[in-house]
Write a protein that holds these residues in place. Structure first.
Motif, PDB file in Angstrom:
ATOM      1  N   GLU A 213       1.004  -0.995   0.050  1.00 21.44           N
ATOM      2  CA  GLU A 213      -0.098  -0.147  -0.238  1.00 21.44           C
ATOM      3  C   GLU A 213       0.631   1.377  -0.299  1.00 21.44           C
ATOM      4  O   GLU A 213       0.429   2.245  -0.558  1.00 21.44           O
ATOM      5  CB  GLU A 213      -0.787  -0.185   1.468  1.00 21.44           C
ATOM      6  CG  GLU A 213      -1.957  -1.410   0.866  1.00 21.44           C
ATOM      7  CD  GLU A 213      -2.748  -1.060   1.944  1.00 21.44           C
ATOM      8  OE1 GLU A 213      -2.791  -0.855   3.120  1.00 21.44           O
ATOM      9  OE2 GLU A 213      -4.139  -1.686   1.963  1.00 21.44           O
ATOM     10  N   VAL A 214       2.894   1.491   0.829  1.00 18.47           N
ATOM     11  CA  VAL A 214       2.705   2.494   0.727  1.00 18.47           C
ATOM     12  C   VAL A 214       3.517   2.348  -0.550  1.00 18.47           C
ATOM     13  O   VAL A 214       3.098   3.028  -1.273  1.00 18.47           O
ATOM     14  CB  VAL A 214       3.738   2.042   1.324  1.00 18.47           C
ATOM     15  CG1 VAL A 214       5.242   3.091   1.602  1.00 18.47           C
ATOM     16  CG2 VAL A 214       3.376   2.114   3.076  1.00 18.47           C
ATOM     17  N   SER A 215       4.250   1.790  -1.766  1.00 22.87           N
ATOM     18  CA  SER A 215       4.592   1.128  -2.539  1.00 22.87           C
ATOM     19  C   SER A 215       3.874   2.228  -3.513  1.00 22.87           C
ATOM     20  O   SER A 215       3.896   2.833  -4.523  1.00 22.87           O
ATOM     21  CB  SER A 215       5.277   0.519  -3.256  1.00 22.87           C
ATOM     22  OG  SER A 215       6.281  -0.750  -2.672  1.00 22.87           O
ATOM     23  N   GLN A 216       2.424   1.591  -4.068  1.00 15.75           N
ATOM     24  CA  GLN A 216       1.023   2.428  -4.417  1.00 15.75           C
ATOM     25  C   GLN A 216       1.120   3.790  -4.810  1.00 15.75           C
ATOM     26  O   GLN A 216       0.939   4.550  -5.311  1.00 15.75           O
ATOM     27  CB  GLN A 216       0.105   1.743  -4.690  1.00 15.75           C
ATOM     28  CG  GLN A 216      -0.206  -0.558  -4.924  1.00 15.75           C
ATOM     29  CD  GLN A 216      -0.995  -1.467  -4.366  1.00 15.75           C
ATOM     30  OE1 GLN A 216      -1.446  -0.993  -3.465  1.00 15.75           O
ATOM     31  NE2 GLN A 216      -1.060  -1.999  -4.850  1.00 15.75           N
ATOM     32  N   ALA A 217       0.814   3.709  -3.173  1.00 15.30           N
ATOM     33  CA  ALA A 217       1.055   5.603  -2.817  1.00 15.30           C
ATOM     34  C   ALA A 217       1.439   6.675  -3.361  1.00 15.30           C
ATOM     35  O   ALA A 217       1.355   7.317  -3.953  1.00 15.30           O
ATOM     36  CB  ALA A 217       0.756   5.606  -1.516  1.00 15.30           C
ATOM     37  N   VAL A 218       2.710   5.625  -3.162  1.00 16.89           N
ATOM     38  CA  VAL A 218       3.888   6.512  -3.767  1.00 16.89           C
ATOM     39  C   VAL A 218       4.103   6.762  -5.168  1.00 16.89           C
ATOM     40  O   VAL A 218       4.083   7.453  -5.996  1.00 16.89           O
ATOM     41  CB  VAL A 218       5.330   6.017  -3.671  1.00 16.89           C
ATOM     42  CG1 VAL A 218       7.010   6.751  -3.919  1.00 16.89           C
ATOM     43  CG2 VAL A 218       5.793   6.834  -2.109  1.00 16.89           C
ATOM     44  N   ILE A 219       3.636   5.772  -5.941  1.00 13.96           N
ATOM     45  CA  ILE A 219       3.705   5.108  -7.658  1.00 13.96           C
ATOM     46  C   ILE A 219       2.862   6.114  -7.883  1.00 13.96           C
ATOM     47  O   ILE A 219       2.932   6.653  -8.835  1.00 13.96           O
ATOM     48  CB  ILE A 219       3.529   3.977  -7.836  1.00 13.96           C
ATOM     49  CG1 ILE A 219       4.542   3.126  -7.055  1.00 13.96           C
ATOM     50  CG2 ILE A 219       3.790   3.945  -9.318  1.00 13.96           C
ATOM     51  CD1 ILE A 219       4.465   1.886  -7.846  1.00 13.96           C
ATOM     52  N   ALA A 220       1.240   5.942  -7.259  1.00  8.13           N
ATOM     53  CA  ALA A 220       0.563   6.980  -7.919  1.00  8.13           C
ATOM     54  C   ALA A 220       0.219   8.619  -8.045  1.00  8.13           C
ATOM     55  O   ALA A 220       0.372   9.400  -9.072  1.00  8.13           O
ATOM     56  CB  ALA A 220      -1.036   7.159  -6.756  1.00  8.13           C
ATOM     57  N   GLU A 221       1.461   9.020  -7.054  1.00  6.72           N
ATOM     58  CA  GLU A 221       2.246  10.745  -6.469  1.00  6.72           C
ATOM     59  C   GLU A 221       3.207  10.617  -7.958  1.00  6.72           C
ATOM     60  O   GLU A 221       3.253  11.658  -8.173  1.00  6.72           O
ATOM     61  CB  GLU A 221       2.753  10.745  -5.664  1.00  6.72           C
ATOM     62  CG  GLU A 221       1.882  10.583  -4.536  1.00  6.72           C
ATOM     63  CD  GLU A 221       0.718  11.916  -3.949  1.00  6.72           C
ATOM     64  OE1 GLU A 221       1.440  12.746  -5.124  1.00  6.72           O
ATOM     65  OE2 GLU A 221      -0.229  11.916  -3.373  1.00  6.72           O
ATOM     66  N   ILE A 222       4.253   9.497  -8.217  1.00  4.19           N
ATOM     67  CA  ILE A 222       5.336  10.101  -8.595  1.00  4.19           C
ATOM     68  C   ILE A 222       6.218   9.351  -9.782  1.00  4.19           C
ATOM     69  O   ILE A 222       6.604   9.421 -10.704  1.00  4.19           O
ATOM     70  CB  ILE A 222       6.787  10.447  -7.676  1.00  4.19           C
ATOM     71  CG1 ILE A 222       7.203   9.210  -6.950  1.00  4.19           C
ATOM     72  CG2 ILE A 222       6.699  11.261  -6.768  1.00  4.19           C
ATOM     73  CD1 ILE A 222       9.064   8.861  -6.414  1.00  4.19           C
ATOM     74  N   GLY A 223       4.939   7.837  -9.776  1.00  5.53           N
ATOM     75  CA  GLY A 223       5.427   7.141 -11.043  1.00  5.53           C
ATOM     76  C   GLY A 223       6.496   5.765 -10.845  1.00  5.53           C
ATOM     77  O   GLY A 223       7.329   5.991  -9.876  1.00  5.53           O
ATOM     78  N   ALA A 224       5.842   4.716 -11.320  1.00  5.73           N
ATOM     79  CA  ALA A 224       7.078   3.509 -11.346  1.00  5.73           C
ATOM     80  C   ALA A 224       8.150   3.950 -11.370  1.00  5.73           C
ATOM     81  O   ALA A 224       9.056   2.975 -10.946  1.00  5.73           O
ATOM     82  CB  ALA A 224       6.576   2.648 -11.684  1.00  5.73           C
TER      83      ALA A 224
END
Length: 352
Positions: A213-224
């Motif tokens: 969930e942390v990874s998904q939230a960060v990716i949603a902000e700045i991209g994978a």
């Protein structure tokens, strides 16, 4: 060694970054921020600028806290106030002016702290289980943490996302999420520190929910393409810890990374060559299941790093302590020169 043809010295496209070479400066906690404000100063600007000017491919910053409660010792920088963001902008500007690429390692220490460090509040953790050991530089035992509620978990996930957003505002080229070494994300991942009975506890796959969930939230902000995840079996407060079945554990982690949308990982170990299961090292097992970017780390030298890159076990090699003693590490590698020996009494206490 064929210095001129070293794969280690060749450019690489890694996510959104067109890197000059495959040499990475590993994250190293230095504790040189103002303790009250978490702001970094001119000495930190010059520390990173000097290594970027020598030509390192990628710099991963020291751990930067995502909130006051994320702080684990004296002098750690933050990335949650305007003043902190502005101070890091001076660092990233200096790095970019000499052609460098720098990402922020975003960090929450979880239970590995005390109330007087964490803004007067008890540490946060998946379960109310006290860690063994003492707070670095403070010398006092870790406090018993407060078990995080679902609301707390959601708030902290948003703090990770905000820190990633702030990192981009501060001029960083991306982030590394610190999910290793027994800190908060790893506390959720481990059955040593996570005894929860809700969706954030249970078997390993279920315990990885918070990390996902942390990874998904960060990716949603700045991209994978601007996000790296660091993970490990190493825990700062549990001596000689290892997964019961390393191969199965790493496979489970990799499945979680893929489900999260991650494309770049940084498996962390103190010894890159250590065999942990069926004749394979941590990075070799990770490569068995992961075809994305892998950054290697663990007391590497140029020869070992070159062999691992040529074998495609890793895509880039991170050096830690050698960068403290050798701001010109890339030049030394390219010229086949020996590194200056690391001296802890000097290089952990001054910025060079």
């Amino acid at each position: 060694m064929r210095i001129g043809k070293m794969q280690l010295l060749q450019p690489i496209q890694m996510g959104a970054w067109n890197l000059r070479n495959r040499i990475v400066m590993a994250p190293m906690t230095r504790c040189f921020a103002d303790n009250e404000t978490g702001v970094v100063g001119p000495d930190v600007v010059e520390y990173y600028r000097k290594r970027a000017a020598d030509g390192v491919g990628l710099i991963i910053s020291e751990g930067i806290t995502i909130s006051p409660r994320a702080k684990g010792t004296i002098g750690l920088p933050g990335l949650y106030t305007e003043e902190q963001i502005k101070s890091w902008k001076k660092v990233t500007d200096a790095v970019h002016q000499v052609g460098g690429t720098i990402i922020a390692q975003i960090w929450h220490v979880g239970r590995l702290t005390r109330h007087e460090i964490a803004g007067g509040l008890p540490p946060q953790a998946p379960s109310a289980i006290q860690a063994d050991g003492h707070v670095h530089r403070l010398g006092k035992p870790y406090d018993t943490p407060e078990e995080m509620s679902i609301a707390d978990i959601k708030e902290v996930i948003q703090q990770y996302a905000a820190a990633a957003r702030n990192a981009i505002t501060a001029g960083f080229d991306g982030v590394e999420i610190h999910g290793a070494h027994g800190y908060l994300i790893d506390q959720f991942n481990s059955d040593v520190s996570n005894h929860r009975q809700d969706k954030y506890g249970g078997d390993l796959r279920q315990r990885l929910t918070f990390m996902k969930e942390v990874s998904q939230a960060v990716i949603a902000e700045i991209g994978a393409d601007r996000t790296i995840m660091r993970f490990s079996a190493l825990k700062d407060d549990v001596r000689d810890y290892m997964w019961e079945d390393p191969d199965a554990a790493i496979q489970t982690f990799v499945e979680a990374f893929k489900e999260s949308g991650l494309t770049m990982i940084h498996p962390s170990t103190m010894d890159f060559s250590q065999v942990i299961s069926d004749g394979l090292t941590l990075h070799e097992i990770a490569r068995k299941y992961w075809d994305g970017i892998i950054i290697g780390v663990g007391n590497l030298n140029p020869e070992l790093a070159e062999q691992a890159v040529e074998a495609e076990t890793i895509d880039a090699a991170a050096f830690g302590r050698p960068f403290l003693a050798n701001p010109d590490l890339v030049s030394r590698v390219s010229q086949g020169e020996e590194f200056i020996a690391f001296d802890a009494s000097k290089h952990f206490h001054v910025l060079v």
